[in-house]
Design a protein around this motif. Structure first.
Motif, PDB file in Angstrom:
ATOM      1  N   MET A 161       0.823  -1.217   0.000  1.00 38.75           N
ATOM      2  CA  MET A 161       0.000   0.000   0.000  1.00 38.75           C
ATOM      3  C   MET A 161       0.856   1.266   0.000  1.00 38.75           C
ATOM      4  SD  MET A 161      -2.941  -1.116   2.720  1.00 38.75           S
ATOM      5  CE  MET A 161      -3.729  -2.716   2.570  1.00 38.75           C
ATOM      6  N   ALA A 162       1.965   1.235  -0.706  1.00 38.08           N
ATOM      7  CA  ALA A 162       2.859   2.399  -0.724  1.00 38.08           C
ATOM      8  C   ALA A 162       2.162   3.625  -1.309  1.00 38.08           C
ATOM      9  CB  ALA A 162       4.118   2.070  -1.524  1.00 38.08           C
ATOM     10  N   ALA A 163       1.369   3.433  -2.365  1.00 36.66           N
ATOM     11  CA  ALA A 163       0.694   4.573  -3.001  1.00 36.66           C
ATOM     12  C   ALA A 163      -0.330   5.192  -2.060  1.00 36.66           C
ATOM     13  CB  ALA A 163       0.019   4.126  -4.301  1.00 36.66           C
ATOM     14  N   LEU A 164      -1.131   4.361  -1.409  1.00 35.09           N
ATOM     15  CA  LEU A 164      -2.143   4.878  -0.493  1.00 35.09           C
ATOM     16  C   LEU A 164      -1.496   5.571   0.694  1.00 35.09           C
ATOM     17  CD1 LEU A 164      -5.088   5.121   0.410  1.00 35.09           C
ATOM     18  CD2 LEU A 164      -4.858   2.884   1.507  1.00 35.09           C
ATOM     19  N   LEU A 165      -0.441   4.989   1.248  1.00 33.87           N
ATOM     20  CA  LEU A 165       0.244   5.602   2.379  1.00 33.87           C
ATOM     21  C   LEU A 165       0.896   6.924   1.976  1.00 33.87           C
ATOM     22  CD1 LEU A 165       1.887   2.460   4.013  1.00 33.87           C
ATOM     23  CD2 LEU A 165      -0.037   3.798   4.890  1.00 33.87           C
ATOM     24  N   GLY A 166       1.414   6.986   0.755  1.00 32.65           N
ATOM     25  CA  GLY A 166       1.990   8.238   0.276  1.00 32.65           C
ATOM     26  C   GLY A 166       0.942   9.331   0.159  1.00 32.65           C
ATOM     27  N   ALA A 212       1.087  14.368  11.070  1.00 34.44           N
ATOM     28  CA  ALA A 212       2.292  13.539  10.936  1.00 34.44           C
ATOM     29  C   ALA A 212       2.223  12.330  11.856  1.00 34.44           C
ATOM     30  CB  ALA A 212       3.526  14.380  11.250  1.00 34.44           C
ATOM     31  N   LEU A 213       1.686  12.499  13.069  1.00 35.54           N
ATOM     32  CA  LEU A 213       1.568  11.371  13.994  1.00 35.54           C
ATOM     33  C   LEU A 213       0.612  10.309  13.462  1.00 35.54           C
ATOM     34  CD1 LEU A 213       1.442  13.281  17.402  1.00 35.54           C
ATOM     35  CD2 LEU A 213       3.369  12.029  16.419  1.00 35.54           C
ATOM     36  N   ILE A 214      -0.522  10.745  12.913  1.00 37.77           N
ATOM     37  CA  ILE A 214      -1.493   9.785  12.375  1.00 37.77           C
ATOM     38  C   ILE A 214      -0.905   9.040  11.179  1.00 37.77           C
ATOM     39  CG2 ILE A 214      -3.762   9.548  11.316  1.00 37.77           C
ATOM     40  CD1 ILE A 214      -4.646  12.005  12.893  1.00 37.77           C
ATOM     41  N   ALA A 215      -0.266   9.791  10.264  1.00 35.72           N
ATOM     42  CA  ALA A 215       0.336   9.154   9.091  1.00 35.72           C
ATOM     43  C   ALA A 215       1.432   8.180   9.494  1.00 35.72           C
ATOM     44  CB  ALA A 215       0.895  10.227   8.154  1.00 35.72           C
ATOM     45  N   GLY A 216       2.253   8.566  10.493  1.00 33.60           N
ATOM     46  CA  GLY A 216       3.318   7.669  10.945  1.00 33.60           C
ATOM     47  C   GLY A 216       2.778   6.404  11.574  1.00 33.60           C
ATOM     48  N   ALA A 217       1.703   6.522  12.358  1.00 29.46           N
ATOM     49  CA  ALA A 217       1.110   5.342  12.986  1.00 29.46           C
ATOM     50  C   ALA A 217       0.586   4.362  11.931  1.00 29.46           C
ATOM     51  CB  ALA A 217      -0.012   5.770  13.928  1.00 29.46           C
ATOM     52  N   LEU A 218      -0.102   4.887  10.922  1.00 30.83           N
ATOM     53  CA  LEU A 218      -0.608   4.020   9.853  1.00 30.83           C
ATOM     54  C   LEU A 218       0.544   3.358   9.102  1.00 30.83           C
ATOM     55  CD1 LEU A 218      -3.478   6.249   8.398  1.00 30.83           C
ATOM     56  CD2 LEU A 218      -3.723   4.198   9.794  1.00 30.83           C
ATOM     57  N   MET A 219       1.592   4.137   8.814  1.00 29.55           N
ATOM     58  CA  MET A 219       2.725   3.606   8.069  1.00 29.55           C
ATOM     59  C   MET A 219       3.411   2.470   8.835  1.00 29.55           C
ATOM     60  SD  MET A 219       6.078   5.703   6.734  1.00 29.55           S
ATOM     61  CE  MET A 219       5.036   7.139   6.421  1.00 29.55           C
TER      62      MET A 219
END
Length: 360
Positions: A237-242, A256-263
């Motif tokens: 899911m690299a595209a979705l995470l990007g 940034a915290l939410i995106a990092g947690a999902l990643m």
């Protein structure tokens, strides 16, 4: 007997003759008006927030139009139209070439997050932490709700097509002729204060353009580099995470915290090494963006303390949902500019008074 002999004759029945009572009635009227205005602002707060969102959108268009104006000597309406065409073209490309893949990944993301959260909490329970299974289920449900909100943000960031459409239309009108609306607001202000109003609005517009320029460039940088680094290592899911990382970069600190947690959750689904790599990617992208990109682009914008930004985001998020969360930072920046301009005018008036006193 005439009016000269008796001043009470010909006086309106509603007029209060006692000066003290009249003063108290005026005070009561002022406080009632203030309370009424506050209640009115609360009642129409959602509409006011949509209007502010349109102003933020107009600032982004205005910044792009000014940038194009340095290259192409064409009229402002044509520059605004060119910005809109380029924006529509980008979203069309995104929907055409990446829409299928992203929709498939978005459908798989909630199950991956739920599985990883359950594993992490089960591991903590095995280490002796007293965790109730009901708490695990409740936390997983809350995370899934948040993830669903994020994935739905791809189709409507501000929580509804109607709100997004209103913000877009009003923002386009504002970007086409900003001076027209600026003069209209200035007309409502007393003449001797209009110069200060124009100065404040000019400073606000400059700050907003710089803030949005830094925010958009940061979003593009974080989205592209996150996708490239994750795809190079083979993270699912690299595209979705990007895309999610890029969108959430609009929200300082919290995004940034939410995106990092999902990643990280998605990374550990592929093993420990992949999970550690996603942590490395997160810190690399956030560090470079925070210490290079943002200071380089937005170094002249208003500086806001992180604690103030987080507090504003929490309050606006609770009151207005995703729309308030996205607009909390620009609103705080505009309030700070207004307060700084007010303080500067007061200081200038105090200096003039001191000079006059020293001259006498």
């Amino acid at each position: 007997m005439n009016k000269q002999d008796n001043p009470d004759l010909g006086t309106s029945p509603s007029r209060i003759l006692n000066p003290e009572l009249r003063f108290e009635a005026q005070r009561a009227f002022v406080w009632s008006s203030v309370i009424g205005l506050i209640l009115l602002a609360i009642y129409i707060s959602q509409s006011l927030l949509v209007l502010f969102g349109a102003m933020v959108f107009a600032a982004m268009i205005d910044g792009g139009a000014r940038l194009i104006g340095r290259i192409l000597p064409i009229g402002r309406p044509w520059r605004v139209l060119l910005i809109l065409i380029l924006t529509i073209g980008f979203f069309y490309w995104l929907a055409t070439y990446a829409g299928t893949q992203i929709s498939q990944e978005a459908a798989q993301l909630p199950s991956i997050v739920e599985r990883q959260v359950t594993r992490a909490l089960a591991w903590a329970q095995s280490q002796g932490f007293a965790i109730d299974p009901a708490d695990i289920q409740g936390l997983a449900t809350n995370l899934l709700s948040g993830v669903g909100t994020l994935t739905r943000a791809l189709g409507g960031i501000f929580g509804g097509l109607t709100t997004l459409l209103l913000i877009t239309i009003i923002g386009i009108y504002l970007a086409m002729e900003p001076k027209l609306y600026e003069r209209g607001v200035a007309w409502l202000i007393v003449r001797n204060r209009r110069d200060g109003f124009y100065e404040t609005v000019s400073q606000m517009a400059f700050t907003m353009r710089r803030l949005m320029a830094g925010r958009l460039i940061g979003m593009v940088f974080e989205g592209i580099f996150t996708w490239a680094l994750l795809a190079w290592y083979g993270v699912p899911m690299a595209a979705l995470l990007g895309i999610l990382t890029g969108l959430l970069a609009f929200i300082p600190n919290l995004g940034a915290l939410i995106a990092g947690a999902l990643m990280v959750l998605v990374g550990f689904s592929g093993g420990t090494e992949m999970g550690l790599y996603t942590i490395f990617v997160y810190f690399l992208v956030q560090t470079f963006d925070g210490y290079v990109i943002i200071p380089l682009i937005a170094k002249k914008t208003v500086d806001l303390a992180p604690a103030v930004v987080l507090t504003g985001q929490l309050i606006m998020g609770i009151l207005f949902g995703i729309l308030g969360l996205f607009l909390a930072d620009p609103m705080l920046a505009m309030l700070k500019v207004a307060l700084e301009r007010r303080a500067a005018r007061n200081q200038a008036e105090d200096d003039r008074v001191l000079e006059a006193d020293s001259g006498t």
